[in-house]
Design a protein around this motif. Structure first.
Motif, short mmCIF file in Angstrom:
data_model
loop_
_atom_site.label_atom_id
_atom_site.label_comp_id
_atom_site.label_asym_id
_atom_site.label_seq_id
_atom_site.Cartn_x
_atom_site.Cartn_y
_atom_site.Cartn_z
N LEU A 74 1.13 21.08 -22.40
CA LEU A 74 0.02 20.59 -21.58
C LEU A 74 -0.98 21.70 -21.24
O LEU A 74 -2.19 21.47 -21.19
CB LEU A 74 0.55 19.97 -20.29
CG LEU A 74 1.26 18.62 -20.42
CD1 LEU A 74 1.97 18.27 -19.12
CD2 LEU A 74 0.25 17.52 -20.80
N SER A 75 -0.46 22.90 -21.00
CA SER A 75 -1.30 24.00 -20.53
C SER A 75 -1.87 24.86 -21.65
O SER A 75 -2.77 25.67 -21.42
CB SER A 75 -0.50 24.89 -19.58
OG SER A 75 0.52 25.58 -20.29
N GLY A 76 -1.31 24.71 -22.83
CA GLY A 76 -1.75 25.55 -23.93
C GLY A 76 -1.08 26.91 -23.95
O GLY A 76 -1.65 27.88 -24.47
N GLY A 77 0.15 27.00 -23.38
CA GLY A 77 0.89 28.24 -23.53
C GLY A 77 1.48 28.85 -22.28
O GLY A 77 2.04 29.95 -22.35
N ALA A 78 1.41 28.19 -21.12
CA ALA A 78 2.08 28.71 -19.92
C ALA A 78 3.59 28.53 -20.07
O ALA A 78 4.07 27.41 -20.24
CB ALA A 78 1.59 27.99 -18.67
N HIS A 79 4.33 29.65 -20.04
CA HIS A 79 5.77 29.60 -20.26
C HIS A 79 6.47 29.75 -18.92
O HIS A 79 6.75 30.87 -18.46
CB HIS A 79 6.19 30.72 -21.23
CG HIS A 79 7.58 30.56 -21.75
ND1 HIS A 79 8.32 31.63 -22.24
CD2 HIS A 79 8.39 29.48 -21.87
CE1 HIS A 79 9.49 31.21 -22.64
NE2 HIS A 79 9.57 29.91 -22.42
N VAL A 80 6.75 28.62 -18.27
CA VAL A 80 7.34 28.62 -16.94
C VAL A 80 8.48 27.61 -16.88
O VAL A 80 8.57 26.70 -17.71
CB VAL A 80 6.30 28.27 -15.84
CG1 VAL A 80 5.18 29.30 -15.81
CG2 VAL A 80 5.74 26.87 -16.04
N ARG A 116 9.11 32.23 -17.03
CA ARG A 116 9.01 32.72 -15.65
C ARG A 116 9.43 31.59 -14.71
O ARG A 116 9.01 30.44 -14.87
CB ARG A 116 7.57 33.16 -15.36
CG ARG A 116 7.31 33.64 -13.94
CD ARG A 116 5.91 34.24 -13.82
NE ARG A 116 4.89 33.29 -14.23
CZ ARG A 116 4.28 32.44 -13.38
NH1 ARG A 116 4.60 32.42 -12.10
NH2 ARG A 116 3.34 31.61 -13.84
N VAL A 117 10.27 31.89 -13.71
CA VAL A 117 10.76 30.89 -12.77
C VAL A 117 9.74 30.71 -11.66
O VAL A 117 9.28 31.67 -11.04
CB VAL A 117 12.12 31.31 -12.18
CG1 VAL A 117 12.62 30.26 -11.20
CG2 VAL A 117 13.14 31.51 -13.30
N VAL A 118 9.37 29.43 -11.39
CA VAL A 118 8.34 29.11 -10.41
C VAL A 118 8.86 28.06 -9.42
O VAL A 118 9.97 27.53 -9.57
CB VAL A 118 7.06 28.59 -11.10
CG1 VAL A 118 6.48 29.66 -12.03
CG2 VAL A 118 7.35 27.31 -11.89
N ASP A 119 8.04 27.76 -8.40
CA ASP A 119 8.38 26.73 -7.41
C ASP A 119 8.46 25.35 -8.07
O ASP A 119 7.89 25.12 -9.14
CB ASP A 119 7.33 26.69 -6.31
CG ASP A 119 7.36 27.90 -5.40
OD1 ASP A 119 8.37 28.63 -5.40
OD2 ASP A 119 6.36 28.11 -4.67
N THR A 120 9.12 24.42 -7.34
CA THR A 120 9.17 23.03 -7.81
C THR A 120 7.89 22.26 -7.46
O THR A 120 7.60 21.24 -8.09
CB THR A 120 10.37 22.29 -7.21
OG1 THR A 120 10.36 22.47 -5.78
CG2 THR A 120 11.68 22.81 -7.78
#
Length: 390
Positions: A74-80, A116-120
């Motif tokens: 969806l983002s075009g490459g954000a790896h989270v 990368r680990v992010v918030d829910t």
């Protein structure tokens, strides 16, 4: 992609157990060594898929669970990866902000291939695929989202989802769960780096047992037929099913267990077998209730959801066998609701999760226990005998 039910890494998990790693892995991640979780599957792909191995050697490999893949696209490459999904990989310590180097080394997974680990919930990423920039503001694992969709925001509140498998989660607040009864600790949600945890019991086979009766045995033509069959007989005629068709999950964790139909006689027919299949849901849930209570998290009531929970006979049987009130929302697809709640709060449409769930959850139906103690005792004794034979 490898799905959660795949058992191809059973031998590798058994090797790690034999080497004495399980206690430390459970202490750090809340999870037991089992093919159910992602880490051993990632290792298998590295060892058995040439494209995956080549990408790792070239530094081009990106591992992740399904929400990570979706955000990437969806983002075009954000790896989270959100903390709830990341906690299911067996590569994230429950008290660690990011994936753990030591756990990655144990499983043979390159740390630089992980997201990368992010918030829910909150600002996570952005997509431009729909014509203009739109924020991605909510991510969660399947069962964590269902727990949020059931409004289990107070420590002790519990939900059970009955889909392909069955999954029970109890909100544990900000206390990292430590189970002595082979339950799991997991991240329920995370906001601004602060985590809420849950204690979990996972049953591998629930609705998939009914699918097996339909597709493999031809005993029914639709899942909905089981309710009418269960009501057509006074009891199962002594038939008991242990649905270990892909091993036993919590609290037994026996990957080698196989299913069993006990108590068959010439008087056993479609109705008795269908009723026994539904009864197995209450039996498995009762095992979990005992384990949760032994871990200091007894249930006061159970909120149920998932496609299988639409079966009124099964919902009533759960209340009766557990001897607890059971609640079911009219909209049983609470995983989708929970994801929507997180996204709405993350986008600022509501001031908090409680406000959002109050506006979005809708009506619920209650089921009260209605079984004589002697009947309950006899049912559970038959279940214990059948379980011992697996």
């Amino acid at each position: 992609a490898i799905v959660w039910q795949d058992r191809r890494t059973s031998d590798f998990c058994a090797e790690l157990k034999e080497q004495g790693h399980e206690a430390e892995v459970q202490r750090r991640t809340g999870l037991l060594l089992d093919p159910y979780f992602s880490a051993s599957k990632m290792r298998w792909l590295l060892e058995n898929d040439g494209q995956v191995r080549s990408a790792a050697e070239a530094g081009r490999l990106a591992f992740g669970t399904v929400e990570s893949w979706l955000v990437w696209k969806l983002s075009g490459g954000a790896h989270v990866s959100d903390a709830s999904n990341a906690s299911r990989t067996q590569l994230l310590a429950l008290d660690g902000a990011q994936f753990d180097e030591g756990l990655c080394d144990l499983f043979g997974v390159p740390r630089n291939a992980l997201p990368r680990v992010v918030d829910t919930h909150g600002p996570i990423a952005e997509t431009r695929l729909l014509g203009r920039p739109l924020p991605i503001t909510g991510l969660a694992g399947d069962q964590q989202a269902a727990t949020i969709g059931q409004g289990c925001f107070v420590p002790g509140e519990t939900k059970a989802t009955y889909g392909t498998g069955a999954f029970v989660l109890t909100n544990m607040g900000d206390v990292i769960p430590r189970s002595s009864n082979r339950l799991l600790g997991t991240v329920l949600m995370q906001k601004d780096g602060r985590r809420t945890y849950a204690l979990e019991g996972s049953v591998f086979v629930a609705g998939s047992l009914v699918q097996w009766l339909r597709d493999s045995l031809g005993l029914i033509t639709s899942a909905a037929e089981t309710e009418a069959l269960a009501r057509s007989v006074p009891d199962s005629g002594g038939v008991t099913i242990v649905p270990a068709l892909s091993g036993l999950g919590a609290p037994h964790w026996n990957a080698e267990a196989r299913g069993l139909i006990a108590g068959l006689s010439f008087s056993s027919g479609r109705a008795e077998i269908a009723r026994a299949a539904l009864e197995a849901m209450a039996h498995q849930t009762h095992d979990l209730a005992l384990a949760f209570a032994a871990d200091g998290a007894p249930w006061q009531r159970l909120r149920i959801d998932g496609g299988m929970s639409a079966n009124d006979w099964m919902a009533q049987d759960l209340a009766s066998v557990l001897d607890l009130p059971v609640e079911r929302p009219d909209m049983v697809e609470t995983t989708a609701l929970g994801a929507g709640v997180l996204a709405a709060v993350g986008a600022g449409l509501f001031g908090g999760l409680e406000e959002a769930i109050g506006a979005m959850r809708g009506a619920v139906r209650a089921f009260a226990p209605a079984m004589e103690p002697e009947t309950r005792t006899e049912r559970l004794k038959r279940w214990s005998r059948a379980l011992a034979a697996v």
